[in-house]
Design a protein around this motif. Structure first.
Motif: not given
Length: 374
Positions: A125-131, A200-209, A239-248
């Motif tokens: 939560l800290l790393l994701n800016g929620k608290i 290259l592959i990564t597997v994770c929840r798409l959050v800032p952390a 974070s998915r939409l934000e990451l897709e926008s960053l990739a573009k």
């Protein structure tokens, strides 16, 4: 001996609890052992009304926070569901989430309880800016560790690093035992293959952390240097939409594939070449062990339990978190030199089999469970 594994929600996500607990059941199927899994269905919301209190701190000052209120309601829902569905849990409870452990001890105080703390909800939560650090929510969530310590019969975690993290929040950190997650080797089958373009592959929840913004910037640097690659991102999250926008924005959208949530990524991970996850926090990092058992080279960060799995330059590469340039250099090494990549992958697989097999974890747990047998 009848065992209850008390989870939070059903084990559906890759990594962590889902990587181990469901696969343990068959190892405990014998005349001596019986195991049941229990969890809170995700459809259960706002059912519990029971007044709950804590022994080691007063929750009242924290109830102004909507996050704390939601956490407390989930705690009450877990109690409500447990009372509805369970009369007696057996001889021993092993809980894998603070809510599960506290609820079970609230209802069945006479049953021995083992608690594994797999990760830090407040850290994410800290790393994701929620608290905010040392804010109401942070103080409430870290107070739960001392509450757990006071209630459980044995407190476990999954790495040396995470035990150190817990130390300021408990009275006797030296009493916390460590049993890393174990992985059923039969699920992971390395496959000899030759990819013309490194995958290259990564597997994770798409959050800032998880640091995927850093990964995308590192991949943009690789492209600028003229390296060919494809980046596969498995997982979903806010974070998915934000990451897709960053990739573009970085000009690497064509090289990047967003899959969304996938139930059994281990079925096709062996066809890739490099697993990379630049996490900003990780209690253990189960996906690294899974990728190693699948025969991939590993690239991670020097946080949490990841350095306990990866020895830099021996069975993978480590870089500091939030350093896209260092990450790009590490990826460049394994992309440019297939022989080096192969040696890292082979060493990673061997080490994961030796240290993180399900058989090893099950044997350690059986020894612990037997201490509580009548």
């Amino acid at each position: 001996m009848k065992l209850l594994q008390a989870l939070f929600f059903p084990p559906e996500q890759p990594g962590g609890v889902s990587s181990m607990i469901p696969y343990m059941q068959e190892r405990f199927t014998s005349p001596r052992w019986e195991m049941e899994l229990f969890s809170l269905p995700k459809r259960i919301r706002n059912k519990g009304q029971e007044d709950v209190r804590f022994d080691t701190f007063d929750v009242t000052p924290y109830l102004d926070s909507p996050i704390v209120q939601k956490y407390m309601q989930t705690y009450r829902d877990y109690i409500w569901w447990t009372r509805l569905r369970m009369k007696k849990p057996g001889d021993l409870i092993h809980a894998h989430h603070p809510i599960a452990g506290l609820a079970m001890k609230h209802i069945f105080p006479e049953i021995p309880l083992i608690q594994t703390v797999h990760s830090s909800y407040e850290k994410e939560l800290l790393l994701n800016g929620k608290i905010e650090e040392n804010g109401l929510e942070h103080r409430f969530l870290t107070s739960l560790y001392r509450e757990l310590e006071s209630k459980v019969d044995s407190l476990l975690t999954v790495s040396q690093s995470f035990r150190s993290y817990l130390a300021p929040y408990v009275n006797e950190p030296q009493s916390i035992s460590i049993i890393p997650n174990g992985f059923d080797e039969r699920r992971f089958k390395p496959i000899p293959h030759e990819n013309e373009v490194p995958q290259l592959i990564t597997v994770c929840r798409l959050v800032p952390a998880k640091g995927l913004d850093v990964l995308l910037k590192a991949c943009a640097e690789l492209k600028q240097k003229g390296y060919d690659y494809v980046l596969h991102i498995i997982g979903d999250g806010p974070s998915r939409l934000e990451l897709e926008s960053l990739a573009k924005e970085l000009g690497i959208y064509q090289e990047t594939i967003f899959y969304g949530y996938t139930l059994h990524p281990e079925e096709f991970i062996p066809f890739f070449d490099i697993f990379v996850l630049p996490s900003r926090a990780e209690a253990f990092g189960s996906v690294f062990a899974e990728a190693a058992l699948s025969g991939l080279a590993l690239v991670g960060t020097t946080v949490g339990g990841i350095p306990e799995q990866i020895e830099d330059g021996v069975n993978g590469l480590l870089v500091p978190p939030d350093h896209e340039h260092e990450l790009a250099e590490a990826l460049e090494k394994v992309i440019a030199d297939p022989s080096f990549r192969y040696e890292l992958a082979r060493s990673a697989c061997d080490r994961a089999k030796a240290n993180y097999s399900l058989s090893r974890s099950v044997n350690e747990l059986k020894r612990l469970y037997l201490k509580f047998s009548v």
